[in-house]
Design a protein around this motif. Structure first.
Motif, PDB file in Angstrom:
ATOM      1  N   ASP A   1       0.046  -1.088   0.169  1.00 13.18           N
ATOM      2  CA  ASP A   1       1.105  -2.061  -0.246  1.00 13.18           C
ATOM      3  C   ASP A   1       1.739  -2.649   1.207  1.00 13.18           C
ATOM      4  N   LEU A   2       1.963  -1.821   1.950  1.00 11.83           N
ATOM      5  CA  LEU A   2       2.775  -2.270   3.333  1.00 11.83           C
ATOM      6  C   LEU A   2       1.807  -3.489   3.867  1.00 11.83           C
ATOM      7  N   MET A   3       0.633  -3.233   3.974  1.00 10.26           N
ATOM      8  CA  MET A   3      -0.169  -4.237   4.640  1.00 10.26           C
ATOM      9  C   MET A   3      -0.276  -5.650   3.855  1.00 10.26           C
ATOM     10  N   THR A   4       0.036  -5.311   2.207  1.00  8.91           N
ATOM     11  CA  THR A   4       0.033  -6.498   1.388  1.00  8.91           C
ATOM     12  C   THR A   4       1.205  -7.329   1.861  1.00  8.91           C
ATOM     13  N   GLU A   5       2.363  -6.632   2.266  1.00 12.66           N
ATOM     14  CA  GLU A   5       3.468  -7.431   2.545  1.00 12.66           C
ATOM     15  C   GLU A   5       3.428  -8.130   3.758  1.00 12.66           C
ATOM     16  N   VAL A   6       2.817  -7.484   4.938  1.00 13.77           N
ATOM     17  CA  VAL A   6       2.440  -8.149   6.100  1.00 13.77           C
ATOM     18  C   VAL A   6       1.639  -9.145   6.030  1.00 13.77           C
ATOM     19  N   GLU A   7       0.390  -9.051   5.105  1.00 12.83           N
ATOM     20  CA  GLU A   7      -0.336 -10.391   4.912  1.00 12.83           C
ATOM     21  C   GLU A   7       0.479 -11.512   4.529  1.00 12.83           C
ATOM     22  N   GLU A   8       1.442 -11.305   3.458  1.00  9.50           N
ATOM     23  CA  GLU A   8       2.283 -12.384   2.732  1.00  9.50           C
ATOM     24  C   GLU A   8       3.076 -13.006   3.909  1.00  9.50           C
ATOM     25  N   LYS A   9       3.566 -12.050   4.825  1.00  4.72           N
ATOM     26  CA  LYS A   9       4.707 -12.728   5.798  1.00  4.72           C
ATOM     27  C   LYS A   9       3.945 -13.043   7.096  1.00  4.72           C
TER      28      LYS A   9
ATOM     29  N   PHE B   1       0.328 -13.017   8.120  1.00  8.42           N
ATOM     30  CA  PHE B   1      -1.301 -13.568   8.219  1.00  8.42           C
ATOM     31  C   PHE B   1      -1.002 -14.898   8.325  1.00  8.42           C
ATOM     32  N   HIS B   2      -2.099 -15.845   8.943  1.00 11.10           N
ATOM     33  CA  HIS B   2      -1.952 -17.099   9.090  1.00 11.10           C
ATOM     34  C   HIS B   2      -2.448 -18.025   7.829  1.00 11.10           C
ATOM     35  N   ARG B   3      -2.975 -17.201   6.910  1.00 11.44           N
ATOM     36  CA  ARG B   3      -3.163 -18.001   5.424  1.00 11.44           C
ATOM     37  C   ARG B   3      -2.860 -17.086   4.386  1.00 11.44           C
ATOM     38  N   PRO B   4      -2.655 -17.586   3.454  1.00  9.36           N
ATOM     39  CA  PRO B   4      -2.181 -16.570   2.077  1.00  9.36           C
ATOM     40  C   PRO B   4      -3.459 -15.840   1.673  1.00  9.36           C
TER      41      PRO B   4
ATOM     42  N   ASN C   1      -6.152  -2.341  14.689  1.00 16.81           N
ATOM     43  CA  ASN C   1      -7.286  -3.097  14.451  1.00 16.81           C
ATOM     44  C   ASN C   1      -7.216  -4.323  13.433  1.00 16.81           C
ATOM     45  N   HIS C   2      -6.522  -3.937  12.320  1.00 18.85           N
ATOM     46  CA  HIS C   2      -6.226  -4.936  11.207  1.00 18.85           C
ATOM     47  C   HIS C   2      -5.493  -5.909  11.817  1.00 18.85           C
ATOM     48  N   LEU C   3      -4.334  -5.545  12.190  1.00 19.56           N
ATOM     49  CA  LEU C   3      -3.341  -6.680  12.921  1.00 19.56           C
ATOM     50  C   LEU C   3      -3.771  -7.516  14.003  1.00 19.56           C
TER      51      LEU C   3
ATOM     52  N   MET D   1      -4.337 -11.510  14.286  1.00 17.66           N
ATOM     53  CA  MET D   1      -3.780 -12.375  15.474  1.00 17.66           C
ATOM     54  C   MET D   1      -2.275 -12.209  15.018  1.00 17.66           C
ATOM     55  N   VAL D   2      -1.668 -11.374  14.264  1.00 16.34           N
ATOM     56  CA  VAL D   2      -0.392 -11.217  14.142  1.00 16.34           C
ATOM     57  C   VAL D   2       0.720 -10.855  15.056  1.00 16.34           C
ATOM     58  N   ASP D   3       1.659 -11.752  14.976  1.00 20.11           N
ATOM     59  CA  ASP D   3       2.475 -11.752  16.060  1.00 20.11           C
ATOM     60  C   ASP D   3       3.446 -10.556  16.281  1.00 20.11           C
ATOM     61  N   VAL D   4       3.185  -9.849  17.577  1.00 20.64           N
ATOM     62  CA  VAL D   4       3.804  -8.666  17.710  1.00 20.64           C
ATOM     63  C   VAL D   4       5.231  -8.735  17.639  1.00 20.64           C
ATOM     64  N   GLU D   5       5.799  -9.631  18.405  1.00 24.22           N
ATOM     65  CA  GLU D   5       7.252  -9.806  18.565  1.00 24.22           C
ATOM     66  C   GLU D   5       7.863 -10.220  17.034  1.00 24.22           C
TER      67      GLU D   5
END
Length: 973
Positions: free
Chosen positions: A619-627, A629-632, A159-161, A165-169
């Motif tokens: 912490d994992l989602m923090t890294e996903v967010e930084e890499k 997500f569409h905004r910092p 749901n979070h991803l 709209m995180v790119d699954v590929e």
């Protein structure tokens, strides 16, 4: 001059500033809904804006209904006649679904898609966990809990991803093994949705966004149409919702967002406070106007001062943080200064143990009652961080034992209610093989608590049915238990049908024979039985159980009790919440702080003062967010827990109107250090400074919501049998699913495809080959949704009906204006709804057509049914004329199975006849609104069970069973 009512200057400015972007920061009790209502009326009255040019997004469906009701009432007072129901108003989810439905052919979804609720989504992952468990790294990513817990974790990630709209590929190509695992999880889940023609709450937004981005014409049409956007609770929107708002508002920039950054509570659902804080900066040259609403009309000035101080107290015992740019600086102003000497903010506590705290709470409520200060228990609300905590349920039980009813539908007490334990126990007794295994504890999937609970249910059932006066129920159980134990063939019922047969006997028949006018506590057992039928009905749907078969009855029964109900028991079930009531009369409310958002009560007791700010992100989602997500990131990670903690209790404190009570058991090390400074400063309810006699408490505000009624779903049901309406519509008992009759649906849907092509100007695509393709697509989606099939001769017959219809049209498609038209009209105290198969016409008039996938009937023998259809068409004609102003000249029934003769029955437009049908519709609706459910059907031809011998033996009166769509409504006895 526009009548602003009692609006203050800031509210007036918010009402009449309609051009360009506007941010309205609305503190608690500052008249946000009042302002939104007036603003919509201003647009319609002063700016000549049509309702369909306005979009209003709200946080809940209840809020949307309240806005519709208040806007229509306001317009009626001003003698302004417009169809406000044309406005795009609802939650973000419902508005996005509307856009998807209107343009379904441009999405990945097919007809008859299924929307997953939270449980459905988790259950989908659970049932397909074998597809996830072999993903490399899955065990390192998830906890060591059971499959159900791990399925829940997967859904939270998904749901979070999805919302971001995180790119699954891109995830699957990441160097971090855990992120790569997330990508594989998301890919498998998206495959499940595609395969099953499914959509969940998180993907509603992404599907809508992709639809708009990928189809420029659709986007431009919506941008042209929706000239004014108003978004409520903007602090609780997420990234994808913000993207949709700016897409739709891109052309006109008339976007008004309303909210309170201090009440942003839904980060755990993906909401971000940045949307409201950054909104003004999305526009150039200071184009956005910011209008603060800060005058509070809700609360005693002491309460306002208290929660203002709470927001300023951000440093103290072992904690320190600063709001900086993560809050709009504001001080809420009370409308007037308190005119009593006693403080309106006090504490109620115990120092010894929990029992003493219970007694003190009871004494406080008793004192309020004895002094005549309470006119209704619903003036009190208790707020907790969770209503499921044993400490909370213990207090609720204590109050109820002492004569004070507690309304706490989200406390997960459903399975503990006597009527549910008895229902489950009686149901289990009818499957003796299962009970024997249960007694021997032969099921690996059940833990000790489940064995204990099921045994309690069986003991309760045995204790009841062995009483002499309950002999008939005992005989019923024994008879069916014997039949199920030795079943070799197939029955004509399954679990739902068995339940309804069981409900013929006491105490269930007494519970069902409830007066709808009684209070929420008295009607709760009936509502719970209705919810139980919904739960069983969903199990039968998900597992394709229509009847009992000797080969599968034991397996399915174990699946029901050991998996499905066990998971629901573990997860907890909320009981019925009536949106027509703000706070049920005769009950004190136990609510979560989140649940109380947007509400107000004369007396509020805030508990859960032992809480501390806790980190809520991984912490994992923090890294996903930084890499990805569409905004910092926006707020500093180390400050988030403080921000959210302060906002939560700010929301809690600001619910109180006349008296705010902080309550805790100090023996339990409460309050925590974060409350201590403020807590120590306030007086006790037992102190001399607090004089309860000085207070006058307001009544709980009434809810005035307009409900929708349609001819087919409501009027027909009520006129057939008011008692059945009470059970299946008012109380929401789940009808028993029969083998779905998909023939007619298939014909209707494919004819709609033909009409849609004609409306799009693609007449050249209306060929037999394309019709067959549309037909096959509809058939496969129906098979997935209804779990049933048509034999090849039936499919061929259905396809032939559509092809014959297209041939008869002979290329004359230009007269078609609309197909499958949802029409509605807001009346003084309700809304009329309808769906018209086809609207066609030329020369300023229109004709409406309703399709029937059957042979044209005998006009004499089927006179009653045709009269029913005629009234339905007349209601549709009335809606069309009221909604569009177009003149209806004719109304047709079109029988697609008619091979040789004229397939239509045509009725002329007669004003007096239509007025008569509308008057009858109105009369029936008001009987429903008055809860007049005494009318019973007396047409013996409609009685389908039981036999005359049984009727004579038991001296029972049986109401008919009937078919509605693909659903069989069982007889009510």
């Amino acid at each position: 001059m526009f009548d602003y009512g009692n609006a203050n200057e800031a509210q007036k400015e918010a009402i009449n500033t309609v051009e360009g972007p506007v941010l309205i920061t609305a503190g608690p009790g500052t008249g946000k809904t009042f302002t939104l209502v007036k603003r919509a009326v201003y647009l319609i009255q002063e700016c000549n804006i049509q309702p369909e040019q306005i979009m209003m997004a709200t946080f809940t469906e209840k809020a949307a209904k309240e806005l519709i009701t208040r806007i229509t009432n306001e317009l009626a007072e001003r003698n302004i006649s417009v169809n406000i129901n044309e406005m795009y108003i609802g939650t973000f989810h419902s508005l996005c679904l509307r856009i998807i439905k209107e343009n379904l052919e441009y999405t990945r979804l097919k007809r008859n898609y299924r929307l997953l609720d939270t449980f459905d989504q988790k259950y989908l992952v659970f049932r397909n966990f074998y597809k996830f468990k072999n993903i490399e790294g899955i065990n390192e990513l998830l906890s060591t809990g059971g499959t159900w817990k791990r399925s829940d974790e997967i859904c939270n990630y998904i749901n979070h991803l999805s919302e971001e709209m995180v790119d699954v590929e891109a995830l699957q190509l990441d160097n971090n093994p855990e992120i790569k695992t997330l990508g594989k999880i998301l890919a498998i889940y998206q495959g499940l949705l595609e395969e099953g023609n499914l959509i969940d709450f998180s993907t509603i937004h992404t599907e809508c966004y992709r639809l708009l981005i990928g189809n420029k014409q659709i986007l431009e049409e919506l941008q042209d149409k929706l000239r004014f956007l108003m978004i409520d609770e903007y602090q609780d929107t997420n990234y994808i919702q913000e993207q949709i708002v700016f897409l739709l508002g891109e052309k006109h920039h008339n976007v008004c967002v309303v909210g309170d950054d201090d009440q942003g509570l839904y980060r755990f659902r993906g909401a971000t406070i940045r949307n409201i804080l950054e909104f003004p900066h999305k526009f150039k040259n200071a184009e956005c106007k910011i209008i603060p609403l800060v005058v509070n009309y809700r609360s005693n000035s002491d309460i306002v001062d208290f929660y203002n101080k709470w927001m300023m107290t951000t440093s103290g015992h072992k904690f320190k943080f600063f709001w900086d740019n993560y809050r709009y600086e504001k001080i809420i102003e009370p409308h007037s200064k308190s005119n009593i000497q006693s403080s309106a903010v006090v504490k109620l506590f115990s120092k010894d143990d929990e029992d003493e705290w219970h007694e003190k709470v009871l004494d406080f409520i008793t004192q309020l009652k004895e002094l005549g200060k309470l006119t209704d228990y619903n003036q009190l609300a208790f707020l907790f961080s969770s209503v499921k905590h044993p400490r909370v349920t213990s207090l609720a039980n204590f109050l109820e034992k002492n004569g004070i009813n507690v309304y706490s539908p989200r406390s997960d007490m459903f399975f503990k209610r006597d009527e549910i334990k008895l229902s489950l126990g009686c149901l289990m007794l009818m499957f003796p093989k299962y009970v024997m295994k249960l007694e021997k504890q032969e099921f690996d999937f059940l833990q000790t608590e489940h064995y204990q609970y099921y045994k309690e249910c069986i003991v309760a059932a045995n204790k009841y049915v062995t009483k002499p006066e309950n002999r008939e129920l005992l005989q019923f159980i024994r008879k069916h238990g014997k039949a199920h134990a030795g079943l070799t063939g197939t029955t004509d019922y399954s679990y739902s049908g068995l339940l309804y047969k069981m409900f013929m006997y006491k105490p269930f028949s007494d519970i069902l024979d409830i007066d709808m006018g009684v209070g929420v506590v008295d009607i709760r057992p009936t509502r719970n039985l209705a919810l139980f039928t919904q739960i069983i009905g969903k199990f039968e749907y998900l597992h394709k159980v229509d009847v009992f078969n000797g080969s599968y009855i034991d397996k399915n029964t174990e699946l029901l009790f050991n998996l499905y109900l066990k998971l629901l028991y573990d997860g907890g079930i909320s009981e019925y919440e009536d949106e027509a009531e703000y706070a049920p009369s005769g009950c004190v409310s136990f609510l979560t702080i989140h649940q109380s958002k947007g509400m107000e009560f004369p007396i509020v007791l805030v508990d859960s003062l032992g809480n501390i700010p806790r980190k809520a992100y991984k912490d994992l989602m923090t890294e996903v967010e930084e890499k990805y997500f569409h905004r910092p990131a926006f707020e500093p990670y180390d400050q988030i827990k403080y921000f959210d903690f302060w906002r939560l209790y700010y929301t809690a404190f600001s619910r109180a109107q006349n008296l705010l009570v902080l309550t805790c058991d100090e023996n339990k090390r409460t309050p925590s250090q974060y409350f201590k400074d403020l807590y120590d400063e306030i007086s006790s309810v037992n102190s001399k400074e607090f004089q309860l006699r000085e207070f006058d408490f307001e009544s709980v505000k009434k809810v005035n919501l307009k409900n929708s009624f349609s001819f087919t779903s409501h009027i027909t049901v009520y006129e057939t049998c008011a008692l059945q309406y009470k059970f299946y519509k008012e109380l929401e008992f789940m009808p028993v699913r029969q083998s779905a009759m998909i023939f007619g649906t298939l014909v209707h849907e494919t004819i709609e495809d033909v009409h849609r092509a004609a409306i799009r100007g693609e007449v050249d695509k209306i060929t037999n080959d394309n019709i067959a393709s549309w037909f096959e697509s509809n058939y496969h989606s129906l098979v997935k949704s209804e779990h049933t099939y048509l034999a090849e001769p039936q499919r061929n017959a259905a396809l032939k009906q559509v092809e014959r219809y297209a041939e008869r049209m002979n290329g004359k498609w230009s007269s078609i204006q609309q197909a499958e038209v949802d029409v509605s009209l807001v009346k003084e105290d309700y809304i009329i709804d309808g769906k018209i198969d086809l609207v066609k016409g030329d020369n300023g008039t229109v004709e409406i057509v309703d399709f029937k996938s059957e042979q044209k009937p005998d006009m004499v023998k089927m006179r009653d049914r045709l009269e029913h259809y005629r009234r339905q068409l007349q209601i549709y004609a009335y809606l069309i004329e009221q909604r569009t102003g177009q003149k209806v000249s004719k109304m047709h029934l079109y029988y697609t199975a008619e091979e040789n003769g004229n397939p239509m029955i045509t009725y002329p437009y007669t004003k007096t006849a239509i007025e008569g049908s509308v008057a009858a519709f109105d009369d029936t609706v008001h009987k429903i609104l008055e809860k007049d459910f005494n009318h019973r059907c007396d047409d013996i031809k409609m009685v389908c069970i039981p036999s005359s011998r049984q009727l004579k033996k038991y001296k029972i009166f049986v109401l008919p069973g009937w078919i509605s769509g693909n659903i069989f409504m069982p007889p009510i006895v």
